[in-house]
Design a protein around this motif. Structure first.
Motif, PDB file in Angstrom:
ATOM      1  N   PRO A 166      41.956  20.526 -26.343  1.00  0.00           N
ATOM      2  CA  PRO A 166      42.537  21.494 -27.280  1.00  0.00           C
ATOM      3  C   PRO A 166      42.063  21.337 -28.725  1.00  0.00           C
ATOM      4  O   PRO A 166      42.168  22.285 -29.508  1.00  0.00           O
ATOM      5  N   HIS A 167      41.529  20.179 -29.074  1.00  0.00           N
ATOM      6  CA  HIS A 167      41.063  19.978 -30.444  1.00  0.00           C
ATOM      7  C   HIS A 167      39.605  20.392 -30.641  1.00  0.00           C
ATOM      8  O   HIS A 167      39.075  20.251 -31.743  1.00  0.00           O
ATOM      9  N   CYS A 168      38.972  20.925 -29.590  1.00  0.00           N
ATOM     10  CA  CYS A 168      37.555  21.268 -29.711  1.00  0.00           C
ATOM     11  C   CYS A 168      37.308  22.396 -30.704  1.00  0.00           C
ATOM     12  O   CYS A 168      36.178  22.572 -31.165  1.00  0.00           O
ATOM     13  N   LEU A 169      38.340  23.163 -31.041  1.00  0.00           N
ATOM     14  CA  LEU A 169      38.183  24.279 -31.975  1.00  0.00           C
ATOM     15  C   LEU A 169      38.718  23.959 -33.370  1.00  0.00           C
ATOM     16  O   LEU A 169      38.756  24.841 -34.225  1.00  0.00           O
ATOM     17  N   ASP A 170      39.115  22.723 -33.603  1.00  0.00           N
ATOM     18  CA  ASP A 170      39.751  22.381 -34.876  1.00  0.00           C
ATOM     19  C   ASP A 170      38.919  22.807 -36.075  1.00  0.00           C
ATOM     20  O   ASP A 170      39.439  23.313 -37.067  1.00  0.00           O
ATOM     21  N   GLY A 171      37.619  22.611 -36.017  1.00  0.00           N
ATOM     22  CA  GLY A 171      36.783  22.933 -37.163  1.00  0.00           C
ATOM     23  C   GLY A 171      36.566  24.412 -37.386  1.00  0.00           C
ATOM     24  O   GLY A 171      35.961  24.803 -38.389  1.00  0.00           O
ATOM     25  N   LEU A 172      37.053  25.254 -36.468  1.00  0.00           N
ATOM     26  CA  LEU A 172      36.859  26.699 -36.581  1.00  0.00           C
ATOM     27  C   LEU A 172      38.133  27.446 -36.960  1.00  0.00           C
ATOM     28  O   LEU A 172      38.131  28.671 -37.037  1.00  0.00           O
ATOM     29  N   LEU A 173      39.203  26.715 -37.188  1.00  0.00           N
ATOM     30  CA  LEU A 173      40.492  27.352 -37.472  1.00  0.00           C
ATOM     31  C   LEU A 173      40.757  27.525 -38.964  1.00  0.00           C
ATOM     32  O   LEU A 173      41.776  28.104 -39.340  1.00  0.00           O
ATOM     33  N   ASP A 174      39.843  27.043 -39.790  1.00  0.00           N
ATOM     34  CA  ASP A 174      40.029  27.131 -41.240  1.00  0.00           C
ATOM     35  C   ASP A 174      40.252  28.580 -41.664  1.00  0.00           C
ATOM     36  O   ASP A 174      39.583  29.484 -41.210  1.00  0.00           O
ATOM     37  N   ASP A 175      41.186  28.806 -42.524  1.00  0.00           N
ATOM     38  CA  ASP A 175      41.536  30.084 -43.159  1.00  0.00           C
ATOM     39  C   ASP A 175      41.989  31.165 -42.183  1.00  0.00           C
ATOM     40  O   ASP A 175      42.050  32.341 -42.531  1.00  0.00           O
ATOM     41  N   LEU A 176      42.327  30.804 -40.951  1.00  0.00           N
ATOM     42  CA  LEU A 176      42.866  31.779 -40.006  1.00  0.00           C
ATOM     43  C   LEU A 176      44.388  31.646 -39.996  1.00  0.00           C
ATOM     44  O   LEU A 176      44.921  30.647 -39.522  1.00  0.00           O
ATOM     45  N   PRO A 177      45.115  32.646 -40.505  1.00  0.00           N
ATOM     46  CA  PRO A 177      46.566  32.501 -40.684  1.00  0.00           C
ATOM     47  C   PRO A 177      47.384  32.618 -39.397  1.00  0.00           C
ATOM     48  O   PRO A 177      48.478  32.066 -39.311  1.00  0.00           O
ATOM     49  N   PHE A 178      46.880  33.366 -38.396  1.00  0.00           N
ATOM     50  CA  PHE A 178      47.640  33.595 -37.162  1.00  0.00           C
ATOM     51  C   PHE A 178      49.066  34.058 -37.504  1.00  0.00           C
ATOM     52  O   PHE A 178      49.308  34.649 -38.533  1.00  0.00           O
ATOM     53  N   GLY A 179      50.032  33.828 -36.609  1.00  0.00           N
ATOM     54  CA  GLY A 179      51.422  34.177 -36.888  1.00  0.00           C
ATOM     55  C   GLY A 179      51.702  35.665 -36.848  1.00  0.00           C
ATOM     56  O   GLY A 179      50.883  36.476 -36.413  1.00  0.00           O
ATOM     57  N   LEU A 180      52.871  36.030 -37.317  1.00  0.00           N
ATOM     58  CA  LEU A 180      53.414  37.384 -37.180  1.00  0.00           C
ATOM     59  C   LEU A 180      52.517  38.466 -37.750  1.00  0.00           C
ATOM     60  O   LEU A 180      52.385  39.540 -37.178  1.00  0.00           O
ATOM     61  N   PHE A 181      51.902  38.208 -38.888  1.00  0.00           N
ATOM     62  CA  PHE A 181      51.170  39.275 -39.574  1.00  0.00           C
ATOM     63  C   PHE A 181      49.663  39.231 -39.359  1.00  0.00           C
ATOM     64  O   PHE A 181      48.959  40.127 -39.826  1.00  0.00           O
ATOM     65  N   ALA A 182      49.154  38.209 -38.681  1.00  0.00           N
ATOM     66  CA  ALA A 182      47.698  38.113 -38.559  1.00  0.00           C
ATOM     67  C   ALA A 182      47.246  37.503 -37.235  1.00  0.00           C
ATOM     68  O   ALA A 182      46.110  37.040 -37.134  1.00  0.00           O
ATOM     69  N   ALA A 183      48.101  37.509 -36.227  1.00  0.00           N
ATOM     70  CA  ALA A 183      47.748  36.861 -34.961  1.00  0.00           C
ATOM     71  C   ALA A 183      46.511  37.493 -34.328  1.00  0.00           C
ATOM     72  O   ALA A 183      45.576  36.790 -33.923  1.00  0.00           O
ATOM     73  N   GLU A 184      46.500  38.806 -34.236  1.00  0.00           N
ATOM     74  CA  GLU A 184      45.427  39.483 -33.516  1.00  0.00           C
ATOM     75  C   GLU A 184      44.105  39.432 -34.275  1.00  0.00           C
ATOM     76  O   GLU A 184      43.052  39.133 -33.686  1.00  0.00           O
ATOM     77  N   ALA A 185      44.137  39.721 -35.563  1.00  0.00           N
ATOM     78  CA  ALA A 185      42.908  39.664 -36.351  1.00  0.00           C
ATOM     79  C   ALA A 185      42.345  38.250 -36.387  1.00  0.00           C
ATOM     80  O   ALA A 185      41.128  38.044 -36.308  1.00  0.00           O
ATOM     81  N   SER A 186      43.222  37.254 -36.476  1.00  0.00           N
ATOM     82  CA  SER A 186      42.770  35.860 -36.476  1.00  0.00           C
ATOM     83  C   SER A 186      42.138  35.496 -35.137  1.00  0.00           C
ATOM     84  O   SER A 186      41.121  34.786 -35.083  1.00  0.00           O
ATOM     85  N   ALA A 187      42.735  35.974 -34.053  1.00  0.00           N
ATOM     86  CA  ALA A 187      42.208  35.660 -32.727  1.00  0.00           C
ATOM     87  C   ALA A 187      40.816  36.252 -32.530  1.00  0.00           C
ATOM     88  O   ALA A 187      39.930  35.600 -31.959  1.00  0.00           O
ATOM     89  N   LEU A 188      40.592  37.471 -32.993  1.00  0.00           N
ATOM     90  CA  LEU A 188      39.269  38.070 -32.843  1.00  0.00           C
ATOM     91  C   LEU A 188      38.239  37.375 -33.723  1.00  0.00           C
ATOM     92  O   LEU A 188      37.076  37.227 -33.330  1.00  0.00           O
ATOM     93  N   ARG A 189      38.664  36.939 -34.899  1.00  0.00           N
ATOM     94  CA  ARG A 189      37.749  36.158 -35.726  1.00  0.00           C
ATOM     95  C   ARG A 189      37.396  34.846 -35.030  1.00  0.00           C
ATOM     96  O   ARG A 189      36.256  34.397 -35.078  1.00  0.00           O
ATOM     97  N   LEU A 190      38.359  34.246 -34.347  1.00  0.00           N
ATOM     98  CA  LEU A 190      38.090  33.007 -33.638  1.00  0.00           C
ATOM     99  C   LEU A 190      37.136  33.255 -32.475  1.00  0.00           C
ATOM    100  O   LEU A 190      36.251  32.432 -32.205  1.00  0.00           O
ATOM    101  N   VAL A 191      37.292  34.361 -31.768  1.00  0.00           N
ATOM    102  CA  VAL A 191      36.328  34.716 -30.722  1.00  0.00           C
ATOM    103  C   VAL A 191      34.920  34.742 -31.301  1.00  0.00           C
ATOM    104  O   VAL A 191      33.971  34.210 -30.715  1.00  0.00           O
ATOM    105  N   GLU A 192      34.784  35.357 -32.472  1.00  0.00           N
ATOM    106  CA  GLU A 192      33.473  35.452 -33.104  1.00  0.00           C
ATOM    107  C   GLU A 192      32.937  34.075 -33.488  1.00  0.00           C
ATOM    108  O   GLU A 192      31.760  33.760 -33.280  1.00  0.00           O
ATOM    109  N   ARG A 193      33.786  33.251 -34.040  1.00  0.00           N
ATOM    110  CA  ARG A 193      33.345  31.918 -34.447  1.00  0.00           C
ATOM    111  C   ARG A 193      32.946  31.063 -33.255  1.00  0.00           C
ATOM    112  O   ARG A 193      32.001  30.278 -33.332  1.00  0.00           O
ATOM    113  N   VAL A 194      33.635  31.223 -32.154  1.00  0.00           N
ATOM    114  CA  VAL A 194      33.373  30.407 -30.968  1.00  0.00           C
ATOM    115  C   VAL A 194      32.080  30.831 -30.264  1.00  0.00           C
ATOM    116  O   VAL A 194      31.321  29.984 -29.790  1.00  0.00           O
TER     117      VAL A 194
END
Length: 221
Positions: A166-194
């Motif tokens: 589960p920690h394999c993505l730690d370095g890619l989570l910077d500045d991704l807020p997730f949560g109530l107001f940004a879960a979906e946009a953050s997830a798609l950005r993470l797809v792109e980063r991965v």
């Protein structure tokens, strides 16, 4: 209009890999050679979508992805937009699929086939998938060569807790807020980063190859 819904993971399946790379030595931890993209503003459009599954695959060609989804690559291809692929309770399921910079993209409107078979889909490849249903159940999953490495709910969690690493993505989570107001946009950005695969609304709105997922191909070790 009926809405099929689901939650959970399906049975094992699999297939062969792109001729450009084999299953050996597939890195679990995504490389960070490219500069980190900042923020999630250019993914805000995803808030207009209600139920979907968006999946990026690196390491397989287009026909192999179609086959693993249970489609027939030899059949004449039809073209549909994302809206035209909406899956009603009494209608056929369709998925957009196409080659994009960096890999293959699968888009399901109110579907979940790729998320359901993410482990076999990732055999000999890397897969990042984000699923959201009409009840705001969300699931981000990253799988490599047949094994889920990291997964979490971007609405309720800010980092993966499940998976083999589960920690394999730690370095890619910077500045991704997730949560109530940004879960979906953050997830798609993470797809792109991965994966390096960028998902755009213009791609979804344009006619792409459309397949009807069927019974997934099963690999036996």
């Amino acid at each position: 209009m009926g809405y099929p819904t689901r939650w959970g993971r399906g049975d094992p399946a699999g297939g062969s890999v792109s001729p450009e790379r084999g299953p050996e030595a597939i890195p679990v931890r995504p490389a960070r050679a490219a500069p980190m993209m900042v923020g999630v503003r250019d993914y805000e459009w995803v808030g207009d979508l209600e139920a979907y599954c968006l999946t990026a695959i690196v390491g397989l060609d287009l026909d192999e992805v179609v086959r693993r989804l249970g489609g027939d690559p030899s059949r004449p291809a039809s073209s549909r937009t994302f809206d035209e692929c909406f899956w009603t309770a009494n209608g056929p399921q369709w998925a957009q699929i196409g080659t994009v910079d960096g890999g293959v993209l699968v888009a399901e409107h109110n579907g979940w086939r790729a998320e359901e078979i993410v482990e076999p889909l990732s055999r000999g490849a890397r897969v990042a998938c984000f699923y959201r249903n009409v009840q705001a159940v969300m699931h981000f999953v990253y799988a490599v060569d047949g094994q889920v490495q990291a997964e979490f709910d971007p609405l309720l969690e800010r980092a993966p807790r499940g998976g083999a690493d589960p920690h394999c993505l730690d370095g890619l989570l910077d500045d991704l807020p997730f949560g109530l107001f940004a879960a979906e946009a953050s997830a798609l950005r993470l797809v792109e980063r991965v994966t390096g695969v960028r998902i755009t609304r213009s791609w979804l709105d344009s006619p792409q190859r459309a397949v009807t997922p069927g019974q997934a191909v099963v690999f036996y070790d």
